[in-house]
Design a protein around this motif. Structure first.
Motif, mmCIF file in Angstrom:
data_model
loop_
_atom_site.group_PDB
_atom_site.id
_atom_site.type_symbol
_atom_site.label_atom_id
_atom_site.label_comp_id
_atom_site.label_asym_id
_atom_site.label_seq_id
_atom_site.Cartn_x
_atom_site.Cartn_y
_atom_site.Cartn_z
ATOM 1 N N SER A 669 45.279 12.871 13.272
ATOM 2 C CA SER A 669 44.121 12.851 14.170
ATOM 3 C C SER A 669 44.394 13.616 15.460
ATOM 4 C CB SER A 669 43.730 11.407 14.491
ATOM 5 O OG SER A 669 44.717 10.780 15.290
ATOM 6 N N ARG A 670 45.673 13.776 15.797
ATOM 7 C CA ARG A 670 46.051 14.529 17.001
ATOM 8 C C ARG A 670 46.380 15.994 16.687
ATOM 9 N NH1 ARG A 670 50.547 10.152 19.107
ATOM 10 N NH2 ARG A 670 49.120 8.426 19.604
ATOM 11 N N HIS A 671 46.282 16.388 15.429
ATOM 12 C CA HIS A 671 46.701 17.735 14.995
ATOM 13 C C HIS A 671 48.160 17.981 15.401
ATOM 14 C CE1 HIS A 671 42.468 18.522 14.210
ATOM 15 N NE2 HIS A 671 42.194 18.180 15.451
ATOM 16 N N ASP A 672 48.987 16.971 15.247
ATOM 17 C CA ASP A 672 50.362 17.030 15.754
ATOM 18 C C ASP A 672 51.346 17.072 14.581
ATOM 19 O OD1 ASP A 672 52.701 16.929 17.167
ATOM 20 O OD2 ASP A 672 52.341 14.959 18.079
ATOM 21 N N TYR A 673 51.509 18.261 14.002
ATOM 22 C CA TYR A 673 52.436 18.386 12.879
ATOM 23 C C TYR A 673 53.876 18.144 13.317
ATOM 24 C CZ TYR A 673 55.220 20.432 9.151
ATOM 25 O OH TYR A 673 56.163 20.623 8.166
ATOM 26 N N ARG A 674 54.260 18.700 14.448
ATOM 27 C CA ARG A 674 55.638 18.520 14.920
ATOM 28 C C ARG A 674 55.935 17.041 15.195
ATOM 29 N NH1 ARG A 674 58.467 23.036 16.655
ATOM 30 N NH2 ARG A 674 57.313 25.003 16.596
ATOM 31 N N GLY A 675 54.963 16.328 15.725
ATOM 32 C CA GLY A 675 55.159 14.908 15.959
ATOM 33 C C GLY A 675 55.361 14.151 14.655
ATOM 34 N N PHE A 676 54.577 14.522 13.642
ATOM 35 C CA PHE A 676 54.756 13.863 12.346
ATOM 36 C C PHE A 676 56.136 14.161 11.766
ATOM 37 C CE2 PHE A 676 54.600 14.272 7.692
ATOM 38 C CZ PHE A 676 54.394 12.932 7.371
ATOM 39 N N VAL A 677 56.569 15.418 11.864
ATOM 40 C CA VAL A 677 57.894 15.787 11.357
ATOM 41 C C VAL A 677 58.976 14.974 12.073
ATOM 42 C CG1 VAL A 677 59.585 17.659 11.230
ATOM 43 C CG2 VAL A 677 57.196 18.091 10.640
ATOM 44 N N ALA A 678 58.870 14.887 13.396
ATOM 45 C CA ALA A 678 59.867 14.139 14.171
ATOM 46 C C ALA A 678 59.859 12.660 13.815
ATOM 47 C CB ALA A 678 59.599 14.323 15.662
ATOM 48 N N SER A 679 58.719 12.153 13.388
ATOM 49 C CA SER A 679 58.617 10.749 13.004
ATOM 50 C C SER A 679 59.118 10.505 11.591
ATOM 51 C CB SER A 679 57.154 10.287 13.124
ATOM 52 O OG SER A 679 56.962 9.030 12.532
ATOM 53 N N GLU A 680 58.839 11.426 10.684
ATOM 54 C CA GLU A 680 59.124 11.213 9.257
ATOM 55 C C GLU A 680 60.553 11.556 8.877
ATOM 56 O OE1 GLU A 680 58.184 10.294 5.180
ATOM 57 O OE2 GLU A 680 57.308 9.758 7.128
ATOM 58 N N LEU A 681 61.113 12.623 9.429
ATOM 59 C CA LEU A 681 62.445 13.063 9.000
ATOM 60 C C LEU A 681 63.538 12.012 9.207
ATOM 61 C CD1 LEU A 681 62.668 16.870 9.898
ATOM 62 C CD2 LEU A 681 62.447 15.814 7.648
ATOM 63 N N PRO A 682 63.552 11.269 10.321
ATOM 64 C CA PRO A 682 64.590 10.237 10.443
ATOM 65 C C PRO A 682 64.545 9.197 9.330
ATOM 66 C CG PRO A 682 63.606 10.681 12.579
ATOM 67 C CD PRO A 682 62.775 11.411 11.570
ATOM 68 N N HIS A 683 63.351 8.843 8.857
ATOM 69 C CA HIS A 683 63.251 7.897 7.738
ATOM 70 C C HIS A 683 63.831 8.512 6.465
ATOM 71 C CE1 HIS A 683 60.852 5.102 10.054
ATOM 72 N NE2 HIS A 683 59.979 6.055 10.363
ATOM 73 N N ARG A 684 63.500 9.777 6.219
ATOM 74 C CA ARG A 684 64.042 10.450 5.029
ATOM 75 C C ARG A 684 65.569 10.493 5.083
ATOM 76 N NH1 ARG A 684 60.348 14.240 2.672
ATOM 77 N NH2 ARG A 684 58.251 13.344 2.810
ATOM 78 N N LYS A 685 66.087 10.807 6.259
ATOM 79 C CA LYS A 685 67.537 10.921 6.393
ATOM 80 C C LYS A 685 68.216 9.563 6.221
ATOM 81 C CE LYS A 685 71.035 13.127 9.302
ATOM 82 N NZ LYS A 685 71.259 13.926 10.538
#
Length: 789
Positions: A669-685
């Motif tokens: 909703s914020r058009h924030d791809y970088r924010g999503f990446v920063a949020s999701e990658l730590p979980h994946r790792k």
């Protein structure tokens, strides 16, 4: 017009003077063949002297296989001079079989693609013969007739033959009129029926002219028409030779891409650009430069539904474009494949199989919407077209562009860590056009305010009415077709499930009838259908229908708006490619104002009149047991949101969700791809998922549950020690999310390796174990899986 191809007849084994077996000393060549069977190794055959002139690496052949010498198709992948190998084969006492046929009607597979097939076979654990077979369309193998046209030409010595006796005055007069018609058109030949009508020539006169040889009748292959055969659909396409002026962002990106096109070196560029930022214009400019240098390009798109819109853009700038995908007729696909193989086409556009197009002197590969899971093949060979495209570019020493507004986390991570994999960014739309405003609607709160079942929230209804009154258009996305996805009893716990799968049956409506008799249920996995029952078979109570699909939303919309201004695009309503073309043409021209559909409306479309986008059940994908669920939710919302407000007026997006706290939905909703990446990658790792590891999934399927379980136990005894030795971890044997599918019980293993080589070595060792061959009939191996259902 495509280049003429001379077709020679195939010499069969019966016509061949050599026997099937050749115990005598070899004097000709020896070939290694990859047959179109699940056989892991190459088979060696003698190439008889009469076949030697036609034998080329990459040729399609037929060879005898097994004790019964059944003739099977294959590809000649290696040739060995008989003088170098005959002594060794004789010492081993080989009784070598001979190649039975060589089909020179099909162009040989280029060496570059054979090398690509070898890599694909090894990486995705698939027999080489099956990979090579998938590279050639079935229509080309069977030599399905390509579209042709009858033309009439003047014979070179027509004037001399006119003086010969036996030709009547009427025939000579007809010839004079025919010659005048062709000369007026400035042509030597003309379409048969057209010139006959223009010259007033009867069939009798034509037959006499042909008999005396003063005219010649020919069949010529038609030039491929990438826009399709329906004039009503394609008449709006116009040539546009001038490129669009670049924005500052585009110019900066072009300065990074352009140097790669001036030299023949492998490089990967991830073109990350917000929706509507002009990525396609950079694709077009890059291809123009490649063509100027005398080379050609391949453009991959993930979905057939995108071909119409993409092809229209490309044929405005390029004259020689062909299209390759499974939605084409066999004749047309063969025509376009031949045009690509002959070098006629400058640009090849297609879905994932187009990466195997035999394009000579390819200079650039473009993968649009590179994040899309549609690039992964779901049957053998289970390749990922994006990754195969990168490998092809590497083998050919050429650049490749990967474009997306929401790059896959694997590609984003690669652009951060690999030296040859760099990122180019487009962060703004042209002309200072703003990204649309996104409004979240909490459907839990909506249901408390409103009685009954409504697919559209009150806010979305109001916005739809307003945008239609302003003369604008709207796109509505619901990624589920049908009417309702659950049927159950209102009294007991009975529910209507598929007898062949662990899945609920989905209610569908026949549009011709809204009565209960015109409704049926279907399983969306095995496609089993049946009439919708009226009462519960367990207790006789009434049935309830829950959930919603595109058909239910359409009927709700028709209560608010005229059905004439809306269209539904899903797998039920779009039966062929012309349906897509007509739907998109009508929407582009403003005939329809509301476009409702599944994910096919979420990507690649560019319509200036769209002022509103509605996303229904936005959190639907997050309920799936898949570590990529959040990423797919973010991608879908971001992509469809980008369809509106792409010109002068800022758009608005209404996202209906039952989970307003979802991180994926909030960042979208914020058009924030970088924010999503920063949020999701730590979980994946933290959990060891891609892009921080590589995966392989092995699934055993059997008609009987005990046998599937026993096979899983036996495979575990071999696989687990091999995985441990290579430093891989695993899950299984275990039941997958859908344990029973299409009458098969399934057991799965999921293996994780630090890097690809660990997984590959484990699978290579497994491939050599006897149990692999023993279970091959029931075992499926999926490297880098994208679907964990």
């Amino acid at each position: 017009m495509g280049a003429a191809i001379i077709i020679r007849p195939i010499m069969t084994a019966e016509e061949s003077p050599s026997p099937l077996f050749s115990p005598e000393p070899l004097q000709e060549a020896i070939g290694k063949v990859a047959v179109d069977r699940a056989i892991d190794h190459l088979l060696t055959y003698r190439i008889a002297s009469h076949w030697t002139p036609l034998a080329k690496v990459g040729s399609r052949v037929r060879v005898p296989l097994g004790r019964g010498n059944q003739l099977v198709d294959g590809v000649l992948v290696e040739m060995i001079d008989a003088a170098d190998s005959a002594d060794g084969l004789k010492r081993q006492g080989w009784k070598m079989k001979s190649i039975a046929e060589i089909d020179d009607r099909v162009a040989p597979i280029p060496t570059e693609l054979i090398d690509l097939a070898r890599w694909t076979s090894q990486y995705y654990l698939c027999p080489l013969g099956l990979v090579l077979s998938s590279m050639i369309p079935a229509a080309a193998k069977r030599q399905v007739a390509v579209p042709t046209r009858d033309v009439l030409c003047l014979a070179p010595d027509a004037e001399i033959k006119l003086q010969a006796p036996g030709l009547s005055r009427q025939a000579k007069a007809g010839f004079d009129r025919l010659r005048s018609v062709l000369r007026a058109a400035g042509e030597d030949c003309g379409e048969l029926r057209t010139v006959m009508a223009a010259a007033g020539i009867s069939r009798l006169i034509l037959r006499r002219l042909l008999t005396h040889g003063v005219v010649i009748r020919k069949k010529i292959r038609l030039t491929p028409n990438p826009a399709g055969s329906d004039p009503a659909v394609t008449s709006h396409v116009r040539r546009q030779s001038d490129a669009i002026a670049l924005t500052d962002d585009q110019r900066a990106a072009w300065e990074e891409i352009h140097p790669l096109l001036e030299k023949d070196e492998f490089a990967v560029r991830l073109l990350y650009g917000v929706t509507g930022s002009g990525k396609t214009e950079l694709y077009l400019r890059a291809l123009e430069r490649v063509i100027e240098r005398g080379r050609r390009g391949i453009v991959l798109i993930p979905d057939i539904s995108l071909t119409t819109h993409m092809v229209d853009r490309f044929i405005q700038r390029f004259e020689k474009v062909v299209v390759l995908h499974s939605g084409m007729s066999e004749s047309t696909r063969h025509q376009h494949w031949q045009a690509a193989a002959s070098g006629w086409a400058d640009v090849v556009i297609g879905t994932r199989s187009a990466i195997f197009a035999p394009v000579p002197n390819c200079g650039l590969i473009v993968v649009d919407e590179e994040h899309d899971p549609g690039f992964k093949q779901d049957n053998t060979p289970r390749y990922h077209a994006r990754d195969v495209a990168i490998r092809r570019a590497q083998l050919s020493g050429i650049p490749i562009l990967l474009g997306s507004a929401t790059p896959s986390l694997e590609s984003w991570h690669n652009s951060e860590t690999l030296t040859h994999f760099k990122r180019v960014e487009l962060l703004h739309r042209p002309a200072s056009v703003e990204l649309p405003e996104v409004i979240l609607v909490d459907m839990h709160a909506e249901r408390r305010k409103r009685k009954g079942i409504c697919a559209l929230s009150m806010r979305l209804e109001a916005e739809l009415k307003a945008v239609i009154q302003r003369g604008r258009q709207a796109i509505l996305l619901l990624n589920r077709r049908g009417w309702a996805h659950y049927v159950g009893c209102s009294r007991c716990d009975w529910s209507l499930n598929c007898e062949h799968c662990d899945a609920h049956m989905v209610v569908h409506h026949h549009r011709a009838s809204a009565s209960r008799a015109g409704r049926y249920v279907q399983c969306h996995y095995c496609l089993t259908s049946r009439i919708l029952p009226t009462l519960c078979p367990a207790c006789g109570a009434k049935l309830i229908e829950l959930g919603q699909g595109t058909q239910r939303v359409q009927e709700e919309l028709e209560k608010l708006f005229s059905s004439d201004i809306m269209i539904r695009m899903d797998g039920d309503s779009m039966r062929n490619l012309d349906d897509y073309r007509r739907a998109l043409r009508d929407f582009e021209q403003g005939t329809t104002r509301i476009l409702l559909g599944t994910q096919m409306v979420a990507k690649g479309l560019d319509f200036p009149g769209v002022g509103l986008v509605g996303v229904l059940d936005a959190d639907m994908a997050q309920s799936s047991p898949d570590f990529r669920a959040a990423e797919r939710t973010f991608d879908l919302i971001s992509q469809v949101a980008g369809r509106c407000g792409r010109r002068d007026e800022k758009g608005r997006v209404i996202v209906q969700t039952s989970d307003v706290r979802s991180a994926a939905i909030i960042y979208a909703s914020r058009h924030d791809y970088r924010g999503f990446v920063a949020s999701e990658l730590p979980h994946r790792k933290a959990f060891g998922y891609p892009p921080f590891c590589r995966m392989a999934r092995l699934v055993i399927s059997h008609k009987e549950r005990p046998q599937a379980t026993e096979m899983g136990r036996r495979l575990a005894e071999i696989l687990i020690p091999l995985a441990e030795k290579e430093g891989c971890r695993w899950q299984g044997p275990q039941n997958p999310p859908m344990e029973f599918q299409d009458d098969w019980f399934r057991i799965e293993f999921i293996m994780f390796g630090p890097i690809a080589s660990n997984v590959q070595r484990t699978l290579t060792h497994l491939r050599r174990e006897p149990i692999f061959q023993e279970l091959s009939r029931w075992l499926t191996v999926d490297v880098d899986p994208v679907n964990l259902r």
